[in-house]
Write a protein that holds these residues in place. Structure first.
Motif, PDB file in Angstrom:
ATOM      1  N   ILE A   1     -48.341 -27.217  90.325  1.00 30.49           N
ATOM      2  CA  ILE A   1     -49.875 -27.426  89.870  1.00 30.49           C
ATOM      3  C   ILE A   1     -50.928 -26.638  90.895  1.00 30.49           C
ATOM      4  O   ILE A   1     -51.832 -26.149  90.173  1.00 30.49           O
ATOM      5  CB  ILE A   1     -50.334 -28.989  89.948  1.00 30.49           C
ATOM      6  CG1 ILE A   1     -49.393 -29.660  88.860  1.00 30.49           C
ATOM      7  CG2 ILE A   1     -51.701 -29.350  89.765  1.00 30.49           C
ATOM      8  CD1 ILE A   1     -49.218 -31.192  89.056  1.00 30.49           C
ATOM      9  N   LEU A   2     -50.630 -26.741  92.006  1.00 28.31           N
ATOM     10  CA  LEU A   2     -51.877 -26.016  92.985  1.00 28.31           C
ATOM     11  C   LEU A   2     -51.601 -24.671  92.656  1.00 28.31           C
ATOM     12  O   LEU A   2     -52.639 -23.976  92.775  1.00 28.31           O
ATOM     13  CB  LEU A   2     -51.455 -26.405  94.327  1.00 28.31           C
ATOM     14  CG  LEU A   2     -51.628 -28.031  94.764  1.00 28.31           C
ATOM     15  CD1 LEU A   2     -51.101 -28.225  96.034  1.00 28.31           C
ATOM     16  CD2 LEU A   2     -52.895 -28.307  94.647  1.00 28.31           C
ATOM     17  N   LYS A   3     -50.335 -23.997  92.505  1.00 29.66           N
ATOM     18  CA  LYS A   3     -50.348 -22.453  92.165  1.00 29.66           C
ATOM     19  C   LYS A   3     -51.064 -22.347  90.930  1.00 29.66           C
ATOM     20  O   LYS A   3     -51.867 -21.050  90.631  1.00 29.66           O
ATOM     21  CB  LYS A   3     -48.781 -22.191  92.046  1.00 29.66           C
ATOM     22  CG  LYS A   3     -48.715 -20.607  91.862  1.00 29.66           C
ATOM     23  CD  LYS A   3     -47.102 -20.321  92.075  1.00 29.66           C
ATOM     24  CE  LYS A   3     -46.942 -19.024  91.736  1.00 29.66           C
ATOM     25  NZ  LYS A   3     -45.437 -18.566  91.852  1.00 29.66           N
ATOM     26  N   ALA A   4     -51.094 -23.002  89.680  1.00 29.74           N
ATOM     27  CA  ALA A   4     -51.825 -22.964  88.681  1.00 29.74           C
ATOM     28  C   ALA A   4     -53.305 -23.145  88.783  1.00 29.74           C
ATOM     29  O   ALA A   4     -54.224 -22.844  87.867  1.00 29.74           O
ATOM     30  CB  ALA A   4     -51.185 -23.839  87.658  1.00 29.74           C
ATOM     31  N   ARG A   5     -53.870 -23.876  89.921  1.00 31.64           N
ATOM     32  CA  ARG A   5     -55.284 -24.053  90.039  1.00 31.64           C
ATOM     33  C   ARG A   5     -55.744 -22.923  90.598  1.00 31.64           C
ATOM     34  O   ARG A   5     -56.723 -22.905  91.550  1.00 31.64           O
ATOM     35  CB  ARG A   5     -55.446 -25.319  90.916  1.00 31.64           C
ATOM     36  CG  ARG A   5     -56.620 -26.020  90.694  1.00 31.64           C
ATOM     37  CD  ARG A   5     -56.942 -27.137  91.642  1.00 31.64           C
ATOM     38  NE  ARG A   5     -56.674 -26.865  92.947  1.00 31.64           N
ATOM     39  CZ  ARG A   5     -56.714 -27.842  93.891  1.00 31.64           C
ATOM     40  NH1 ARG A   5     -56.430 -29.101  93.751  1.00 31.64           N
ATOM     41  NH2 ARG A   5     -56.590 -27.271  95.351  1.00 31.64           N
ATOM     42  N   HIS A   6     -56.020 -21.721  89.863  1.00 30.04           N
ATOM     43  CA  HIS A   6     -56.590 -20.503  90.498  1.00 30.04           C
ATOM     44  C   HIS A   6     -58.209 -20.602  90.118  1.00 30.04           C
ATOM     45  O   HIS A   6     -58.863 -19.929  90.610  1.00 30.04           O
ATOM     46  CB  HIS A   6     -56.103 -19.266  89.840  1.00 30.04           C
ATOM     47  CG  HIS A   6     -55.751 -19.173  88.530  1.00 30.04           C
ATOM     48  ND1 HIS A   6     -56.835 -19.006  87.588  1.00 30.04           N
ATOM     49  CD2 HIS A   6     -54.665 -19.590  87.901  1.00 30.04           C
ATOM     50  CE1 HIS A   6     -56.215 -19.355  86.223  1.00 30.04           C
ATOM     51  NE2 HIS A   6     -55.060 -19.491  86.352  1.00 30.04           N
ATOM     52  N   ALA A   7     -58.434 -21.552  89.063  1.00 37.72           N
ATOM     53  CA  ALA A   7     -59.821 -22.056  88.720  1.00 37.72           C
ATOM     54  C   ALA A   7     -59.762 -23.514  88.442  1.00 37.72           C
ATOM     55  O   ALA A   7     -58.522 -23.769  88.062  1.00 37.72           O
ATOM     56  CB  ALA A   7     -60.453 -21.132  87.780  1.00 37.72           C
TER      57      ALA A   7
ATOM     58  N   ASN B   1     -58.635 -31.319  90.996  1.00 37.42           N
ATOM     59  CA  ASN B   1     -59.520 -30.100  91.092  1.00 37.42           C
ATOM     60  C   ASN B   1     -60.086 -29.956  92.794  1.00 37.42           C
ATOM     61  O   ASN B   1     -60.474 -28.872  92.897  1.00 37.42           O
ATOM     62  CB  ASN B   1     -60.707 -29.904  90.363  1.00 37.42           C
ATOM     63  CG  ASN B   1     -60.385 -29.446  88.845  1.00 37.42           C
ATOM     64  OD1 ASN B   1     -59.494 -28.661  88.622  1.00 37.42           O
ATOM     65  ND2 ASN B   1     -60.952 -30.138  87.937  1.00 37.42           N
ATOM     66  N   ALA B   2     -59.865 -31.133  93.394  1.00 35.75           N
ATOM     67  CA  ALA B   2     -60.336 -30.983  94.718  1.00 35.75           C
ATOM     68  C   ALA B   2     -59.420 -31.272  95.946  1.00 35.75           C
ATOM     69  O   ALA B   2     -59.533 -30.720  97.023  1.00 35.75           O
ATOM     70  CB  ALA B   2     -61.819 -31.890  95.030  1.00 35.75           C
ATOM     71  N   SER B   3     -58.224 -32.272  95.546  1.00 33.92           N
ATOM     72  CA  SER B   3     -57.330 -32.479  96.395  1.00 33.92           C
ATOM     73  C   SER B   3     -56.545 -31.319  96.877  1.00 33.92           C
ATOM     74  O   SER B   3     -56.106 -30.648  95.784  1.00 33.92           O
ATOM     75  CB  SER B   3     -56.671 -33.923  96.006  1.00 33.92           C
ATOM     76  OG  SER B   3     -57.593 -34.758  96.051  1.00 33.92           O
ATOM     77  N   ASP B   4     -55.728 -31.269  97.820  1.00 41.86           N
ATOM     78  CA  ASP B   4     -54.686 -30.406  98.232  1.00 41.86           C
ATOM     79  C   ASP B   4     -53.292 -31.259  98.361  1.00 41.86           C
ATOM     80  O   ASP B   4     -53.523 -32.679  98.081  1.00 41.86           O
ATOM     81  CB  ASP B   4     -54.871 -29.759  99.499  1.00 41.86           C
ATOM     82  CG  ASP B   4     -55.878 -28.656  99.449  1.00 41.86           C
ATOM     83  OD1 ASP B   4     -56.054 -28.129  98.168  1.00 41.86           O
ATOM     84  OD2 ASP B   4     -56.354 -28.360 100.446  1.00 41.86           O
ATOM     85  N   TYR B   5     -52.408 -30.741  98.522  1.00 39.75           N
ATOM     86  CA  TYR B   5     -50.954 -31.515  98.692  1.00 39.75           C
ATOM     87  C   TYR B   5     -51.387 -32.489  99.761  1.00 39.75           C
ATOM     88  O   TYR B   5     -51.157 -33.653  99.495  1.00 39.75           O
ATOM     89  CB  TYR B   5     -49.895 -30.601  98.950  1.00 39.75           C
ATOM     90  CG  TYR B   5     -48.516 -31.504  99.144  1.00 39.75           C
ATOM     91  CD1 TYR B   5     -47.909 -31.922  97.954  1.00 39.75           C
ATOM     92  CD2 TYR B   5     -48.199 -31.886 100.342  1.00 39.75           C
ATOM     93  CE1 TYR B   5     -46.670 -32.399  98.298  1.00 39.75           C
ATOM     94  CE2 TYR B   5     -46.954 -32.348 100.443  1.00 39.75           C
ATOM     95  CZ  TYR B   5     -46.263 -32.759  99.282  1.00 39.75           C
ATOM     96  OH  TYR B   5     -45.030 -33.597  99.335  1.00 39.75           O
TER      97      TYR B   5
ATOM     98  N   PHE C   1     -59.501 -26.750  86.596  1.00 40.36           N
ATOM     99  CA  PHE C   1     -59.025 -27.246  85.342  1.00 40.36           C
ATOM    100  C   PHE C   1     -60.108 -27.859  84.384  1.00 40.36           C
ATOM    101  O   PHE C   1     -60.768 -28.703  85.181  1.00 40.36           O
ATOM    102  CB  PHE C   1     -57.801 -28.423  85.622  1.00 40.36           C
ATOM    103  CG  PHE C   1     -56.675 -27.656  86.176  1.00 40.36           C
ATOM    104  CD1 PHE C   1     -55.962 -26.735  85.623  1.00 40.36           C
ATOM    105  CD2 PHE C   1     -56.198 -28.556  87.548  1.00 40.36           C
ATOM    106  CE1 PHE C   1     -54.616 -26.423  86.100  1.00 40.36           C
ATOM    107  CE2 PHE C   1     -55.020 -27.946  87.957  1.00 40.36           C
ATOM    108  CZ  PHE C   1     -54.384 -26.801  87.515  1.00 40.36           C
ATOM    109  N   GLU C   2     -60.127 -27.312  83.279  1.00 45.87           N
ATOM    110  CA  GLU C   2     -61.501 -27.746  82.663  1.00 45.87           C
ATOM    111  C   GLU C   2     -61.372 -29.308  82.046  1.00 45.87           C
ATOM    112  O   GLU C   2     -62.320 -30.145  82.009  1.00 45.87           O
ATOM    113  CB  GLU C   2     -61.766 -26.828  81.609  1.00 45.87           C
ATOM    114  CG  GLU C   2     -62.219 -25.333  82.121  1.00 45.87           C
ATOM    115  CD  GLU C   2     -62.357 -24.306  80.705  1.00 45.87           C
ATOM    116  OE1 GLU C   2     -62.272 -24.867  79.812  1.00 45.87           O
ATOM    117  OE2 GLU C   2     -62.529 -23.367  81.048  1.00 45.87           O
TER     118      GLU C   2
END
Length: 673
Positions: free
Chosen positions: A376-382, A344-348, A384-385
């Motif tokens: 994965i990063l595209k799906a991280r619009h919010a 939830n915090a890291s980028d590529y 991940f719970e």
């Protein structure tokens, strides 16, 4: 015979002393030699002998005088005969001027006449002619000029048929003189032909190629030392730019050969020093200037924006785990903290969170490809719970089970729960995600039309991994230990018999015992066929280089490997190369052997409930070792230490300690050093 003047004609050589003569003395020697055995004819100077070695020696000496020769061999009824010939205009004149004054008798007169005639004529020797391959250049020059032979002839004041006389451009058969090529170059306004006519290149046909096997060659351009004579050949680009050890091997050969040929040893050493200076890492001036500018720019960035600079450098080498590990060590030395990967915090790539902190890039995790991370990063619009929300929102065709397992082992999903639990529940999460996809495909949503995580989608807890298993996963996916260090669990025990931590060592301590985790290993062969190794130990406090020479390597070779605990007994000293410390190993131990070497006794705390038969069965497989066993017997009103007999001395191996601790508790079993 020792001087080279053998009794047999075919064994004669020039005495080695001659190669150390000054130019003037050498000219006197050659003049007297030619006066007796040499030949000076109407068109050439020559010397023949049945000793090939003598002919080679003379060729060496004449080359020192700046005189080139042609070698020929011919067979006679008795034995082969070799000959050197001096026939070129320039070489004949040079021989006459340098060696002629020392000739005697008629040969001196014939040489003077030959030199006079040489000055009157132009070079016609085949090696100074331009080979027949030049005809293709003539044909191309004529085509580009657009001139006919008649038109070209007018440019140089000749009839066209005279200019083209003897030139068969379709089937070239003979070489052309340089004067003829220069004339054609002028006629067709061709710079290429003019360059061929003026070049100092000599052409000679190759009559034989003898394979000598594969040998290393080295490349370097170092003006003005780029060309030099080696073994009578003008050599270019032959210095090992990045192989200083190879240059060191050649110093003795170079200096000895130079001295044998009359060069002072001091001068030869100086010449070799000029070349050796570049054996480390030499550039021409423009190349050095470009590197200097780049070095200044990167040094400025590293000094003033260290976090941003290191994040960029780490991101540029994410595919090279070994480089990433080295750069992370550099970050630690610079006082920068690198946070672990977080889904939830890291980028590529590696990113900067503040001036002293970086975040590990997901792209540096082994087994996680760019396509999977992009999804994965595209799906991280919010954020991940949990694991189920993560599996539902990503494209599991790209980020498949293997990718998610790598993320779990790297610790990137730690915010969802314990790693063992996540790994055990991964099939369940993927099954839920697949079901969601199928439901969505047929338009089947929940009561309110949303895709929220169902209440029953919860993790089933399982025992967490051991520290060893957790760290192993990090090493496999990240290339280093992120959440801890495998050395930690042995640290207290090792402190009982090691000299100091690696950070606490001093160069004056002499013989030491040190321990650490092997994080680096290099091995190589010696000239005598042995093996040696260079180990890098890490105990969390510092790192230390350990040299293992062939005799010790052979004795402990089964212990020498990466990613294991190693105890080293040896001598410590300063490392002049790195400026740190190094240890030369004398003995190597794994933990079991180290316990056997330094343990004084194994102590088992017990009471009246102790099952003697059960204890005996556990100890039996490890008997006949060096370590005594003591029972620390305790009751409410009494306490006693009972030393078991010598036949119950044991090898204090890890397997034994684990079995005892499982049966009687970890706090009741200990080794005293």
């Amino acid at each position: 015979k020792d001087a080279g003047i053998a009794a047999l004609a075919y064994e004669k050589r020039i005495p080695q002393e001659v190669f150390r003569y000054s130019p003037k003395t050498l000219a006197l020697f050659l003049g007297r030699l030619w006066s007796t055995d040499g030949s000076i004819e109407n068109t050439r100077i020559s010397y023949s002998s049945s000793s090939q070695g003598l002919i080679d020696d003379l060729s060496h000496l004449l080359l020192r005088m700046g005189i080139s020769t042609i070698h020929r061999s011919r067979s006679t009824s008795h034995r082969p005969n070799w000959e050197i010939i001096i026939s070129d205009q320039k070489d004949v004149i040079s021989f006459s001027e340098k060696i002629g004054p020392y000739l005697v008798g008629q040969k001196r007169e014939r040489l003077a006449k030959l030199a006079h005639e040489a000055r009157q004529r132009t070079r016609t020797n085949s090696i100074y002619a331009v080979p027949a391959e030049v005809f293709s250049c003539i044909k191309e020059a004529k085509r580009q000029s657009g001139r006919s032979w008649t038109q070209a002839g007018k440019v140089v004041g000749l009839p066209g048929n005279r200019l083209s006389s003897g030139l068969n451009l379709r089937v070239p058969k003979r070489a052309l003189s340089r004067q003829r090529v220069a004339l054609l170059g002028k006629a067709f306004a061709s710079q290429a032909l003019a360059s061929l006519a003026e070049a100092e290149v000599l052409w000679d046909p190759i009559v034989e190629i003898t394979p000598v096997g594969e040998k290393p060659v080295y490349d370097l351009e170092v003006p003005p030392f780029a060309n030099f004579v080696a073994q009578d050949i003008v050599v270019h680009n032959s210095m090992g730019k990045k192989k200083p050890e190879e240059m060191a091997k050649q110093r003795a050969v170079f200096v000895r050969g130079a001295v044998e040929r009359g060069v002072e040893e001091k001068v030869a050493q100086f010449i070799f020093d000029l070349m050796e200076k570049f054996a480390g890492y030499g550039f021409n001036r423009s190349h050095s200037a470009a590197y200097a500018l780049l070095s200044y720019q990167t040094a400025w960035l590293k000094a003033h924006h260290p976090a941003e600079f290191m994040a960029a450098v780490l991101s540029s080498d994410m595919d090279n785990t070994d480089k990433v590990v080295g750069l992370l060590e550099e970050c630690r030395a610079m006082g920068l903290e690198v946070l672990p990967p977080d889904i939830n915090a890291s980028d590529y790539a590696f990113t900067v969170t503040d001036g002293k902190t970086l975040r590990y890039g997901l792209g540096a995790i082994k087994g996680v490809g760019a396509a999977a991370l992009e999804g994965i990063l595209k799906a991280r619009h919010a954020p991940f719970e949990d694991l189920f929300d993560f599996a539902r929102r990503i494209d599991t065709r790209k980020a498949n089970r293997r990718v998610i397992e790598a993320l779990i082992r790297a610790g990137a999903l730690d915010s969802f729960g314990e790693r063992a639990t996540l790994m055990a529940n991964l099939p369940k999460a993927l099954s839920f995600a697949e079901q969601r996809i199928m439901d969505h495909a047929v338009g089947q949503n929940d009561l309110f039309g949303t895709h929220e995580t169902l209440p029953h989608a919860t993790l089933d807890p399982v025992p967490d991994w051991s520290e060893e298993e957790r760290l192993k996963g990090e090493k496999e996916t990240l290339g280093f230990y992120c959440s801890g260090h495998p050395f930690t669990r042995f640290e207290k025990e090792l402190a009982h018999f090691t000299t100091a931590s690696l950070a606490g060592l001093r160069p004056d301590q002499g013989n030491v015992v040190v321990a650490g985790w092997v994080v680096g290993l290099r091995t190589m062969n010696t000239k005598r066929g042995g093996r040696l190794a260079f180990l890098t130990l890490d105990d969390r406090s510092a790192r230390l280089e350990v040299s293992v020479f062939p005799e010790v390597f052979q004795q402990y070779r089964e212990l020498i490997a990466k990613d294991r605990l190693l105890v080293v007994q040896g001598k410590i000293g300063a490392d002049d190369y790195t400026g740190g410390l190094k240890v030369v190993a004398e003995h190597l131990y794994d933990l079991d052997r180290a316990r056997g070497q330094w343990a004084r006794r194994l102590v088992i705390q017990c009471d009246a409930s102790l099952d003697i038969d059960a204890l005996a069965s556990v100890l039996a497989p490890f008997r006949e070792g060096p370590c005594p066993v003591v029972l620390d017997y305790r009751q409410e009103r009494a306490r006693a230490s009972i030393l078991l007999g010598k036949e119950w001395r044991i090898y204090p191996r890890e397997a034994l300690l684990q079995a005892l601790r499982e049966q009687w508790g970890p706090d009741r079993v200990s080794i005293h050093y």
